[in-house]
Design a protein around this motif. Structure first.
Motif, PDB file in Angstrom:
ATOM      1  N   ASP A 187       0.821  -1.209   0.000  1.00 32.51           N
ATOM      2  CA  ASP A 187       0.000   0.000   0.000  1.00 32.51           C
ATOM      3  C   ASP A 187       0.859   1.264   0.000  1.00 32.51           C
ATOM      4  O   ASP A 187       0.518   2.261  -0.648  1.00 32.51           O
ATOM      5  N   ARG A 188       1.968   1.224   0.718  1.00 31.23           N
ATOM      6  CA  ARG A 188       2.840   2.405   0.749  1.00 31.23           C
ATOM      7  C   ARG A 188       3.516   2.627  -0.591  1.00 31.23           C
ATOM      8  O   ARG A 188       3.665   3.766  -1.045  1.00 31.23           O
ATOM      9  N   ASP A 218       0.030   5.272  -0.677  1.00 31.11           N
ATOM     10  CA  ASP A 218      -0.481   5.594   0.660  1.00 31.11           C
ATOM     11  C   ASP A 218       0.709   5.630   1.613  1.00 31.11           C
ATOM     12  O   ASP A 218       1.061   4.625   2.242  1.00 31.11           O
ATOM     13  N   THR A 219       1.319   6.793   1.734  1.00 29.56           N
ATOM     14  CA  THR A 219       2.621   6.931   2.397  1.00 29.56           C
ATOM     15  C   THR A 219       2.651   6.363   3.803  1.00 29.56           C
ATOM     16  O   THR A 219       3.625   5.717   4.194  1.00 29.56           O
ATOM     17  N   TRP A 220       1.583   6.593   4.568  1.00 28.38           N
ATOM     18  CA  TRP A 220       1.584   6.171   5.966  1.00 28.38           C
ATOM     19  C   TRP A 220       0.530   5.091   6.236  1.00 28.38           C
ATOM     20  O   TRP A 220      -0.101   5.082   7.280  1.00 28.38           O
ATOM     21  N   ALA A 221       0.338   4.196   5.305  1.00 33.60           N
ATOM     22  CA  ALA A 221      -0.623   3.103   5.489  1.00 33.60           C
ATOM     23  C   ALA A 221      -0.289   2.316   6.753  1.00 33.60           C
ATOM     24  O   ALA A 221       0.869   1.959   6.989  1.00 33.60           O
ATOM     25  N   ASP A 230      -0.268   3.335   9.814  1.00 32.88           N
ATOM     26  CA  ASP A 230       0.375   4.134  10.867  1.00 32.88           C
ATOM     27  C   ASP A 230      -0.519   5.329  11.186  1.00 32.88           C
ATOM     28  O   ASP A 230      -0.388   6.401  10.596  1.00 32.88           O
ATOM     29  N   ARG A 235      -0.518   9.378   9.942  1.00 32.43           N
ATOM     30  CA  ARG A 235      -1.612   9.805   9.067  1.00 32.43           C
ATOM     31  C   ARG A 235      -2.298  11.049   9.641  1.00 32.43           C
ATOM     32  O   ARG A 235      -2.602  11.993   8.914  1.00 32.43           O
ATOM     33  N   HIS A 284      -6.373  -0.346   9.070  1.00 32.77           N
ATOM     34  CA  HIS A 284      -5.945  -1.049   7.864  1.00 32.77           C
ATOM     35  C   HIS A 284      -6.367  -2.515   7.956  1.00 32.77           C
ATOM     36  O   HIS A 284      -6.289  -3.132   9.014  1.00 32.77           O
TER      37      HIS A 284
END
Length: 236
Positions: free
Chosen positions: A74-75, A79-82, A84, A88, A196
């Protein structure tokens, strides 16, 4: 029957009543012991033991590996901070925070204070409130939860983050009612962060301190800081 009795005896001694993870591991040990004592010679026993150890390691490592795989994918997809939640929340708050803005965090996400650099409206930064059961455990002069919450809410922090976890769920009725009524009256939901899906696959991520726990971000309705309600497109 002997194996069942051994499991029940273990539960009585350790207090692991109905613990799924403990029963799975203990069941494997009991079955392995039963197999090994009936095998002639050390080689068959050693081979069987190696298989059992391998299966155990696979069972323990499979979920964390798959959990990490889903998060990394996902990252990489953008989605950079999937997975976390604190990062986010911080990513959404930092661009809109003004100097002197306070963020109040209820639950086990105190990293949000560090990541945003916002004003902390309480000295009980770890959960947002003093311990209800063990006065002084927080290392600060103790006050009633309702007294501290009233003081915080009266200071009107611009943002409030509610982690939808065990701390919020187990607040006393009076404290929970005070918080919910103030949120309904003076605040509106700015963003909802869902957990998630990988955290549902990997049960050990359901610990009390879960960095991927779902949370709601509320913003004060009145004043110059009021903004439109939004939902993250990547919330699911």
């Amino acid at each position: 029957m002997r194996s069942v009795a051994q499991i029940q005896r273990y539960q009585c001694v350790t207090g692991c009543q109905g613990g799924e993870q403990s029963l799975c591991l203990l069941g494997g040990l009991v079955i392995g012991r039963g197999l090994l004592i009936h095998l002639p010679g050390w080689r068959p026993a050693g081979a069987t033991l190696a298989v059992l150890v391998g299966l155990t390691l696979f069972a323990v490592a499979k979920n964390p590996i798959m959990h990490s795989f889903h998060i990394v994918m996902d990252r990489l997809a953008g989605d950079t901070w999937a997975g976390d939640t604190p990062r986010r929340v911080a990513a959404d708050l930092k661009p809109v925070l003004d100097s002197g803005d306070a963020v109040y965090v209820v639950g086990f996400q105190p990293a949000i204070y560090y990541l945003t650099g916002a004003v902390i409206p309480t000295r009980f930064a770890f959960t947002g409130l003093p311990s209800a059961g063990v006065p002084g455990r927080d290392g600060c002069p103790w006050v009633e939860q309702s007294v501290e919450l009233q003081r915080i809410l009266d200071s009107r922090p611009r943002f409030i983050v509610i982690e939808r976890g065990i701390f919020y769920a187990e607040l006393g009725p009076e404290v929970r009612r005070m918080l919910d009524e103030r949120l309904a009256r003076d605040y509106r939901v700015r963003v909802r962060y869902e957990q998630h899906f990988a955290h549902f696959i990997y049960p050990f991520e359901r610990f009390v301190m879960n960095g991927g726990a779902p949370a709601d971000l509320y913003e004060l309705q009145d004043g110059e800081h009021s903004g439109a309600v939004a939902d993250r497109p990547d919330a699911n």
